[in-house]
Scaffold this motif. Structure first.
Motif, PDB file in Angstrom:
ATOM      1  N   LEU A 151       3.195   0.036 -14.988  1.00 51.31           N
ATOM      2  CA  LEU A 151       4.126   0.537 -13.977  1.00 51.31           C
ATOM      3  C   LEU A 151       4.032   2.048 -13.801  1.00 51.31           C
ATOM      4  CD1 LEU A 151       7.286  -1.644 -14.697  1.00 51.31           C
ATOM      5  CD2 LEU A 151       5.401  -2.064 -13.108  1.00 51.31           C
ATOM      6  N   ILE A 152       3.735   2.765 -14.884  1.00 48.55           N
ATOM      7  CA  ILE A 152       3.520   4.206 -14.750  1.00 48.55           C
ATOM      8  C   ILE A 152       2.283   4.460 -13.887  1.00 48.55           C
ATOM      9  CG2 ILE A 152       2.914   6.321 -15.992  1.00 48.55           C
ATOM     10  CD1 ILE A 152       4.588   5.193 -18.366  1.00 48.55           C
ATOM     11  N   SER A 153       1.213   3.733 -14.167  1.00 44.75           N
ATOM     12  CA  SER A 153      -0.011   3.871 -13.370  1.00 44.75           C
ATOM     13  C   SER A 153       0.234   3.509 -11.908  1.00 44.75           C
ATOM     14  CB  SER A 153      -1.118   2.985 -13.940  1.00 44.75           C
ATOM     15  OG  SER A 153      -1.430   3.336 -15.270  1.00 44.75           O
ATOM     16  N   PHE A 154       1.081   2.512 -11.680  1.00 42.89           N
ATOM     17  CA  PHE A 154       1.454   2.084 -10.322  1.00 42.89           C
ATOM     18  C   PHE A 154       1.977   3.267  -9.513  1.00 42.89           C
ATOM     19  CE2 PHE A 154       4.966  -0.570  -8.006  1.00 42.89           C
ATOM     20  CZ  PHE A 154       4.334  -0.378  -6.779  1.00 42.89           C
ATOM     21  N   GLY A 155       2.682   4.190 -10.182  1.00 38.86           N
ATOM     22  CA  GLY A 155       3.260   5.330  -9.488  1.00 38.86           C
ATOM     23  C   GLY A 155       2.239   6.201  -8.785  1.00 38.86           C
ATOM     24  N   ALA A 156       0.996   6.195  -9.260  1.00 42.39           N
ATOM     25  CA  ALA A 156      -0.038   7.027  -8.629  1.00 42.39           C
ATOM     26  C   ALA A 156      -0.554   6.433  -7.337  1.00 42.39           C
ATOM     27  CB  ALA A 156      -1.200   7.233  -9.600  1.00 42.39           C
ATOM     28  N   VAL A 157      -0.390   5.115  -7.155  1.00 40.38           N
ATOM     29  CA  VAL A 157      -0.964   4.452  -5.977  1.00 40.38           C
ATOM     30  C   VAL A 157       0.100   3.781  -5.110  1.00 40.38           C
ATOM     31  CG1 VAL A 157      -3.191   4.071  -7.097  1.00 40.38           C
ATOM     32  CG2 VAL A 157      -1.410   2.329  -7.312  1.00 40.38           C
ATOM     33  N   ILE A 158       1.359   4.051  -5.391  1.00 37.19           N
ATOM     34  CA  ILE A 158       2.444   3.422  -4.644  1.00 37.19           C
ATOM     35  C   ILE A 158       2.315   3.749  -3.158  1.00 37.19           C
ATOM     36  CG2 ILE A 158       3.984   5.367  -5.066  1.00 37.19           C
ATOM     37  CD1 ILE A 158       6.334   3.435  -5.046  1.00 37.19           C
ATOM     38  N   GLY A 159       2.537   2.753  -2.320  1.00 41.40           N
ATOM     39  CA  GLY A 159       2.485   2.946  -0.876  1.00 41.40           C
ATOM     40  C   GLY A 159       1.123   2.735  -0.257  1.00 41.40           C
ATOM     41  N   LYS A 160       0.069   2.757  -1.089  1.00 36.75           N
ATOM     42  CA  LYS A 160      -1.302   2.664  -0.572  1.00 36.75           C
ATOM     43  C   LYS A 160      -2.002   1.390  -1.025  1.00 36.75           C
ATOM     44  CE  LYS A 160      -2.097   6.372  -2.806  1.00 36.75           C
ATOM     45  NZ  LYS A 160      -2.705   7.560  -3.418  1.00 36.75           N
ATOM     46  N   THR A 161      -1.259   0.480  -1.670  1.00 32.77           N
ATOM     47  CA  THR A 161      -1.874  -0.721  -2.241  1.00 32.77           C
ATOM     48  C   THR A 161      -1.083  -1.963  -1.852  1.00 32.77           C
ATOM     49  OG1 THR A 161      -0.667  -0.128  -4.252  1.00 32.77           O
ATOM     50  CG2 THR A 161      -3.029   0.293  -4.244  1.00 32.77           C
TER      51      THR A 161
ATOM     52  N   ARG B  43     -13.162  -5.785  -0.241  1.00 26.49           N
ATOM     53  CA  ARG B  43     -12.586  -6.068   1.073  1.00 26.49           C
ATOM     54  C   ARG B  43     -11.464  -7.104   1.052  1.00 26.49           C
ATOM     55  NH1 ARG B  43     -15.332  -4.501   5.566  1.00 26.49           N
ATOM     56  NH2 ARG B  43     -14.568  -6.306   6.717  1.00 26.49           N
ATOM     57  N   PHE B  44     -11.520  -8.076   0.155  1.00 27.38           N
ATOM     58  CA  PHE B  44     -10.540  -9.166   0.189  1.00 27.38           C
ATOM     59  C   PHE B  44      -9.241  -8.830  -0.534  1.00 27.38           C
ATOM     60  CE2 PHE B  44     -13.363  -9.872  -3.423  1.00 27.38           C
ATOM     61  CZ  PHE B  44     -12.468 -10.028  -4.475  1.00 27.38           C
ATOM     62  N   MET B  45      -9.029  -7.560  -0.919  1.00 30.30           N
ATOM     63  CA  MET B  45      -7.843  -7.168  -1.676  1.00 30.30           C
ATOM     64  C   MET B  45      -6.625  -6.864  -0.795  1.00 30.30           C
ATOM     65  SD  MET B  45      -8.293  -7.214  -4.967  1.00 30.30           S
ATOM     66  CE  MET B  45      -9.651  -7.405  -6.112  1.00 30.30           C
ATOM     67  N   ALA B  46      -6.720  -7.059   0.506  1.00 30.77           N
ATOM     68  CA  ALA B  46      -5.607  -6.858   1.446  1.00 30.77           C
ATOM     69  C   ALA B  46      -5.076  -5.437   1.424  1.00 30.77           C
ATOM     70  CB  ALA B  46      -4.473  -7.851   1.154  1.00 30.77           C
ATOM     71  N   SER B  47      -5.967  -4.488   1.266  1.00 33.82           N
ATOM     72  CA  SER B  47      -5.560  -3.083   1.230  1.00 33.82           C
ATOM     73  C   SER B  47      -5.022  -2.649   2.590  1.00 33.82           C
ATOM     74  CB  SER B  47      -6.753  -2.207   0.851  1.00 33.82           C
ATOM     75  OG  SER B  47      -6.398  -0.845   0.862  1.00 33.82           O
ATOM     76  N   PRO B  48      -3.873  -1.980   2.622  1.00 27.78           N
ATOM     77  CA  PRO B  48      -3.314  -1.544   3.915  1.00 27.78           C
ATOM     78  C   PRO B  48      -4.175  -0.460   4.554  1.00 27.78           C
ATOM     79  CG  PRO B  48      -2.024  -0.662   2.107  1.00 27.78           C
ATOM     80  CD  PRO B  48      -2.989  -1.617   1.499  1.00 27.78           C
ATOM     81  N   SER B  49      -4.166  -0.421   5.887  1.00 33.32           N
ATOM     82  CA  SER B  49      -4.865   0.650   6.599  1.00 33.32           C
ATOM     83  C   SER B  49      -4.102   1.958   6.399  1.00 33.32           C
ATOM     84  CB  SER B  49      -4.957   0.319   8.082  1.00 33.32           C
ATOM     85  OG  SER B  49      -3.651   0.309   8.662  1.00 33.32           O
ATOM     86  N   ASP B  50      -4.739   3.057   6.719  1.00 32.37           N
ATOM     87  CA  ASP B  50      -4.072   4.363   6.580  1.00 32.37           C
ATOM     88  C   ASP B  50      -2.783   4.405   7.392  1.00 32.37           C
ATOM     89  OD1 ASP B  50      -6.185   5.075   4.994  1.00 32.37           O
ATOM     90  OD2 ASP B  50      -7.170   6.334   6.502  1.00 32.37           O
ATOM     91  N   LYS B  51      -2.812   3.840   8.589  1.00 34.35           N
ATOM     92  CA  LYS B  51      -1.633   3.853   9.475  1.00 34.35           C
ATOM     93  C   LYS B  51      -0.469   3.073   8.872  1.00 34.35           C
ATOM     94  CE  LYS B  51      -1.756   1.182  13.078  1.00 34.35           C
ATOM     95  NZ  LYS B  51      -0.564   0.303  12.904  1.00 34.35           N
ATOM     96  N   ASP B  52      -0.779   1.978   8.122  1.00 33.07           N
ATOM     97  CA  ASP B  52       0.269   1.088   7.619  1.00 33.07           C
ATOM     98  C   ASP B  52       0.753   1.435   6.213  1.00 33.07           C
ATOM     99  OD1 ASP B  52       0.356  -0.535   9.887  1.00 33.07           O
ATOM    100  OD2 ASP B  52      -1.409  -1.653   9.240  1.00 33.07           O
ATOM    101  N   CYS B  53       0.268   2.525   5.653  1.00 32.34           N
ATOM    102  CA  CYS B  53       0.715   2.904   4.307  1.00 32.34           C
ATOM    103  C   CYS B  53       2.201   3.260   4.312  1.00 32.34           C
ATOM    104  CB  CYS B  53      -0.100   4.097   3.804  1.00 32.34           C
ATOM    105  SG  CYS B  53      -1.784   3.679   3.314  1.00 32.34           S
ATOM    106  N   PHE B  54       2.848   3.036   3.183  1.00 32.41           N
ATOM    107  CA  PHE B  54       4.260   3.388   2.989  1.00 32.41           C
ATOM    108  C   PHE B  54       5.170   2.689   3.999  1.00 32.41           C
ATOM    109  CE2 PHE B  54       1.496   7.088   2.183  1.00 32.41           C
ATOM    110  CZ  PHE B  54       1.609   7.157   0.809  1.00 32.41           C
TER     111      PHE B  54
END
Length: 486
Positions: free
Chosen positions: A132-142, A433-444
């Motif tokens: 969960l601490i590591s999650f804080g670095a990528v929150i909103g972009k994953t 590619r199959f990880m459903a990563s959000p686009s830059d526009k859809d982050c956060f």
């Protein structure tokens, strides 16, 4: 919704695979430990001596930190509250299940089985805190798929590192400053380095807070603050060691809190308090005392460590986080390098100093219980003398204070190296590619993965409308300037 980010098949398929694997592993390897096994209970067994009554209060406190504290703290973005809390819930639940199995093979495996008790759950929650601490670095972009895969990979890497450091380097780290905070920090930074988004270099329009989200986030801070003494003392030796751990953690948190308020006000241009400082910097003292939390460092040292950790954390948020984002491609959304990295390094250094200064004059014979690696080895006449004073004392390695300090330094570098490499490799997997990563526009943006209520849309539209007005106002100003010049 874009098909590339749809969870309709990805998330159910991933969860199904995880659950099948977990069912098989639990069926083959997991059984009850002695305190939970009915066959080992008889009329001579005192129920009140069951380990449940020793370990469950700490487990319950850490539960609150994991699910309520972290969950609320991560809900600070105005349009990412659902995701911050719910993805924390999902990731934590899976991480604990997975850690029970993986850690079980290293710590509780004998007779061909993992013996399950409350202590397993407590250890698994510490591993979950790392994720969960590591999650804080990528929150909103994953995406939630990426977060589950991140937990899937991080737990084994953490468990192997923990096992190797404790078994072969043999260190003292009761509060987890090295094995929890430093590992989690540099693993998260490794992941976010690989997931770097150039278009977010100057921020995102959704990276804003609101009155409600800031209140919810500071509630998370309060839950973490209140239960942090349990986190730091849960795995220390019972008795005076655990007592000191509680005292030192509270003192460190208290001094870092009032220091955070002072720094926030003095460095604000308007002389006002900033909610981001209250939400994060106040917690620095809990990390900074971690490595020496059960040692005889004195209350004044705990107080000073709280101030030092808070100061480093505050200036890290103010200057280091922007530098990392602009120059080193590390977009650390929650500033985990400040709250866990910088403070973890300060804590580890303080722990080394405490080890170098530890003497029998200060600790008495119990020094060899706290610093087990300094206890005499098998065959040493001094060991027999100490065992008369401390029944049950186990043979140690006979290290000197200087030798143990060097091993602590080695553990710091080994942990940082293992976590950073693990984070980089995990980041590469998360980019598939199959990880459903959000686009830059859809982050956060909660709307990407959630059915959101109608007032969410109104709030979103209000923000968009406001942005458009600002742009129009800027354009009008430019046109007016141009006309005047002509």
């Amino acid at each position: 919704m874009n098909s590339s980010t749809s969870l309709k098949m990805r998330l159910p398929a991933l969860v199904l695979v995880f659950e099948v694997v977990m069912l098989i592993l639990f069926a083959l390897f997991v059984t009850y430990d002695d305190n939970a096994n009915a066959r080992l209970q008889n009329n001579e067994t005192n129920p009140m001596e069951n380990s449940l009554y020793r370990d469950y209060p700490y487990f319950a406190d850490v539960q609150v930190m994991i699910f309520v504290g972290f969950g609320c703290l991560l809900a600070f973005f105005r349009f990412y509250g659902f995701s911050g809390m719910v993805f924390n819930f999902l990731t934590a639940t899976f991480a604990i299940q997975w850690a029970i199995v993986i850690q079980g093979f290293f710590q509780f495996y004998y007779d061909g089985k993992i013996h399950l008790g409350v202590i397993n759950l407590l250890n698994a929650e510490f591993a979950c805190a790392v994720v969960l601490i590591s999650f804080g670095a990528v929150i909103g972009k994953t995406s939630p798929v990426q977060l589950l895969v991140m937990a899937l990979l991080e737990i084994p890497i953490f468990s192997v590192t923990e096992w190797a450091v404790l078994k072969y380097i043999r260190i003292t780290d009761s509060g987890g400053s090295i094995l929890i905070h430093l590992f989690a920090c540099y693993f998260g930074l490794g992941v976010t380095f690989v997931l770097y988004r150039p278009s977010l270099k100057k921020g995102h329009s959704n990276e804003i807070t609101s009155y409600q989200s800031d209140i919810l986030s500071v509630m998370g801070t309060l839950f973490l603050w209140v239960f942090w003494p349990s986190f730091n003392s849960a795995l220390t030796l019972k008795g005076d060691d655990q007592h000191r751990a509680v005292l030192h953690t509270f003192i460190g948190l208290s001094s870092s809190t009032i220091t955070a308020f002072a720094l926030s006000a003095v460095f604000n241009k308007k002389g006002k308090l900033t909610m981001a400082d209250i939400q994060n910097v106040t917690l620095a003292g809990g990390v900074t005392v971690g490595a020496s939390v059960d040692m005889m460092i004195s209350p004044v040292a705990a107080y000073a460590l709280g101030i030092m950790g808070c100061t480093a954390c505050y200036f890290g948020y103010r200057y280091l986080t922007p530098f990392l984002a602009q120059r080193l491609r590390i977009q650390d959304q929650c500033g985990i390098h400040n709250l866990h990295g910088l403070t973890g390094l300060i804590s580890s250094t303080a722990g080394i100093c405490a080890i170098l200064l530890a003497t029998e004059e200060t600790y008495g014979p119990s020094m060899y219980q706290i610093f087990t690696h300094r206890a005499p080895p098998v065959g040493d006449p001094k060991l027999l003398e100490l065992q008369k004073l401390i029944p049950g004392l186990k043979p140690g390695l006979g290290r000197t204070a200087q030798e143990q300090a060097l091993y602590q330094v080695a553990a710091i570098f080994a942990t940082i190296a293992a976590s950073a490499v693990g984070g980089l490799l995990t980041g590469m997997v998360l980019k598939l590619r199959f990880m459903a990563s959000p686009s830059d526009k859809d982050c956060f943006d909660d709307e990407l993965f959630f059915d959101v209520p109608s007032d969410f849309d109104r709030g979103h539209q209000a923000l968009i409308s406001y942005d458009e007005k600002l742009k129009m106002s800027s354009m009008d100003t430019k046109v007016a300037s141009k006309n005047l010049s002509e």
